[in-house]
Write a protein that holds these residues in place. Structure first.
Motif, PDB file in Angstrom:
ATOM      1  N   THR A 140      -2.062  -0.948  -3.809  1.00 60.71           N
ATOM      2  CA  THR A 140      -3.179  -0.059  -3.463  1.00 60.71           C
ATOM      3  C   THR A 140      -2.573   1.295  -3.154  1.00 60.71           C
ATOM      4  O   THR A 140      -1.533   1.376  -2.489  1.00 60.71           O
TER       5      THR A 140
ATOM      6  N   ASP B  83       0.695  -5.942  -7.445  1.00 65.27           N
ATOM      7  CA  ASP B  83      -0.640  -5.567  -7.004  1.00 65.27           C
ATOM      8  C   ASP B  83      -0.485  -4.480  -5.918  1.00 65.27           C
ATOM      9  O   ASP B  83       0.002  -4.751  -4.830  1.00 65.27           O
TER      10      ASP B  83
ATOM     11  N   SER C 224      -6.033   0.399  -7.953  1.00 66.59           N
ATOM     12  CA  SER C 224      -7.046   0.657  -6.912  1.00 66.59           C
ATOM     13  C   SER C 224      -6.541   1.707  -5.932  1.00 66.59           C
ATOM     14  O   SER C 224      -5.417   1.633  -5.420  1.00 66.59           O
ATOM     15  N   THR C 225      -7.399   2.696  -5.712  1.00 64.23           N
ATOM     16  CA  THR C 225      -6.985   3.903  -4.993  1.00 64.23           C
ATOM     17  C   THR C 225      -8.032   4.298  -3.973  1.00 64.23           C
ATOM     18  O   THR C 225      -9.227   4.160  -4.218  1.00 64.23           O
ATOM     19  N   GLU C 226      -7.563   4.787  -2.819  1.00 61.00           N
ATOM     20  CA  GLU C 226      -8.477   5.336  -1.827  1.00 61.00           C
ATOM     21  C   GLU C 226      -8.106   6.798  -1.629  1.00 61.00           C
ATOM     22  O   GLU C 226      -6.927   7.129  -1.474  1.00 61.00           O
TER      23      GLU C 226
ATOM     24  N   GLU D 299      -6.965   6.087 -11.727  1.00 61.45           N
ATOM     25  CA  GLU D 299      -8.183   5.452 -12.252  1.00 61.45           C
ATOM     26  C   GLU D 299      -7.938   4.977 -13.689  1.00 61.45           C
ATOM     27  O   GLU D 299      -8.235   3.852 -14.053  1.00 61.45           O
TER      28      GLU D 299
ATOM     29  N   THR E 257       0.870  -1.170   0.000  1.00 59.56           N
ATOM     30  CA  THR E 257       0.000   0.000   0.000  1.00 59.56           C
ATOM     31  C   THR E 257       0.907   1.219   0.000  1.00 59.56           C
ATOM     32  O   THR E 257       1.813   1.330   0.828  1.00 59.56           O
TER      33      THR E 257
ATOM     34  N   ASN F 184       3.087  -0.979 -11.106  1.00 64.71           N
ATOM     35  CA  ASN F 184       1.828  -1.602 -11.554  1.00 64.71           C
ATOM     36  C   ASN F 184       2.028  -2.334 -12.877  1.00 64.71           C
ATOM     37  O   ASN F 184       1.569  -3.468 -13.053  1.00 64.71           O
TER      38      ASN F 184
END
Ligand code: RUB
Length: 310
Positions: free
Chosen positions: A144, A142, A169-171, A164, A119, A137
């Motif tokens: 985040t 994998d 995958s992003t928060e 995106e 992450t 990536n």
């Protein structure tokens, strides 16, 4: 409006932003200026070029990438106008090309420190930092990403749009959530506006709080910086000027307050003790090696640094 004025305005209003893009846009504008300028003598050429350089330099005071790019472009060879013109055009093209190649190389180098399943937290919107994440990536890791909003200009929104597109995958989190999530983070990756001679980092406001949290949590903190983000002037003891932007960026209607002043510093200072590594296009270095970059790559040396040198 000519290209120099247009570019200067776009940099001031942040239509063009991010230290690398600012530098390339300035080089492009100087190339255009030099190729179109009418000058009957070298003196005329010089004074027109230095006026254009000054217009660009005034736009954003912190980014050393801007002054490094301008100095590299206007340092021409040739004793007459046409040779000088060609020299400036070539310098600009060379700078733009090598700057684009540098972010790719940083992507390669930095991505090696990112492991499958990591992450990664990244603030603001740094092209160099994002190249590291995107390269990792592409290598099939994998990942985040946690992206901070980066108020007041919300550059984090640019970051989440780019991630995106890349399918990462992003928060998105508010800037003040960093300490709450830092234990879920394996790597912090940030860009740089300036690196000083002792390895201090100047970057988007909020970076130093993130570095402090990462230090406390023993989370790795990596900086992505092309070598033209290192500041030669700091070997002469110059301090980095921190840009203060307009209060309206923070509070659009300040007029209703009589006793409130809004402060809007755009950058902050992270001590080198909080930085694990700086990924440059010439390698991953400890911050303590910054002087060598300034000496070997930018050609400035202690005791001789009285001006820019080839
Ligand atoms: C952008 C910012 C970025 C650096 C590096 O600030 O602080 O982290 O400029 O970016 P602003 P890059 O939005 O105020 O210009 O890696 O793209 O050069």
């Amino acid at each position: 409006m000519n290209q120099v004025e247009d570019t200067a305005q776009k940099i001031s209003t942040m239509e063009i932003r991010g230290a690398g893009r600012i530098a390339r846009a300035a080089a492009e504008a100087l190339r255009d200026h030099a190729s179109k300028m009418e000058a009957s003598s070298l003196e005329e050429f010089d004074s027109s070029l230095s006026r254009a350089a000054q217009t660009l330099l005034k736009t954003r005071p912190t980014a050393v990438s801007l002054s490094n790019a301008v100095m590299m472009v206007i340092r021409y060879q040739g004793g007459e106008v046409e040779a000088a013109r060609q020299s400036v055009v070539d310098n600009a093209s060379r700078f733009i090309e090598s700057s684009l190649r540098a972010v790719e190389q940083i992507g390669e180098i930095g991505s090696r420190r990112i492991r499958n399943g990591d992450t990664v937290l990244t603030p603001c919107n740094s092209d160099a930092a994002l190249w590291i994440i995107e390269t990792a990536n592409r290598q099939g890791k994998d990942i985040t990403v946690l992206a901070t909003e980066s108020r007041p200009r919300y550059q984090g929104h640019l970051t989440i749009r780019r991630l995106e597109k890349a399918g990462i995958s992003t928060e998105l989190i508010v800037d003040s959530a960093v300490r709450s999530v830092i234990n879920q983070v394996d790597q912090v990756v940030v860009g740089a506006d300036v690196i000083t001679v002792n390895g201090t980092l100047v970057n988007k406001i909020g970076t130093s709080q993130i570095a402090l949290c990462a230090h406390e949590a023993r989370t790795s903190f990596m900086v992505a910086a092309e070598t033209y983000k290192f500041s030669p002037h700091t070997i002469m003891g110059d301090l980095v000027v921190i840009e203060e932007r307009s209060p309206e960026e923070v509070l659009p209607d300040i007029s209703q307050f009589r006793h409130v002043r809004v402060r809007n510093p755009a950058f902050d200072v992270t001590p080198h003790q909080y930085i694990d590594v700086i990924c440059t296009e010439v390698g991953a270095i400890p911050p303590e090696m910054s002087y060598l970059i300034i000496k070997e790559k930018l050609g400035w040396e202690l005791g001789k640094a009285t001006g820019h040198q080839p």
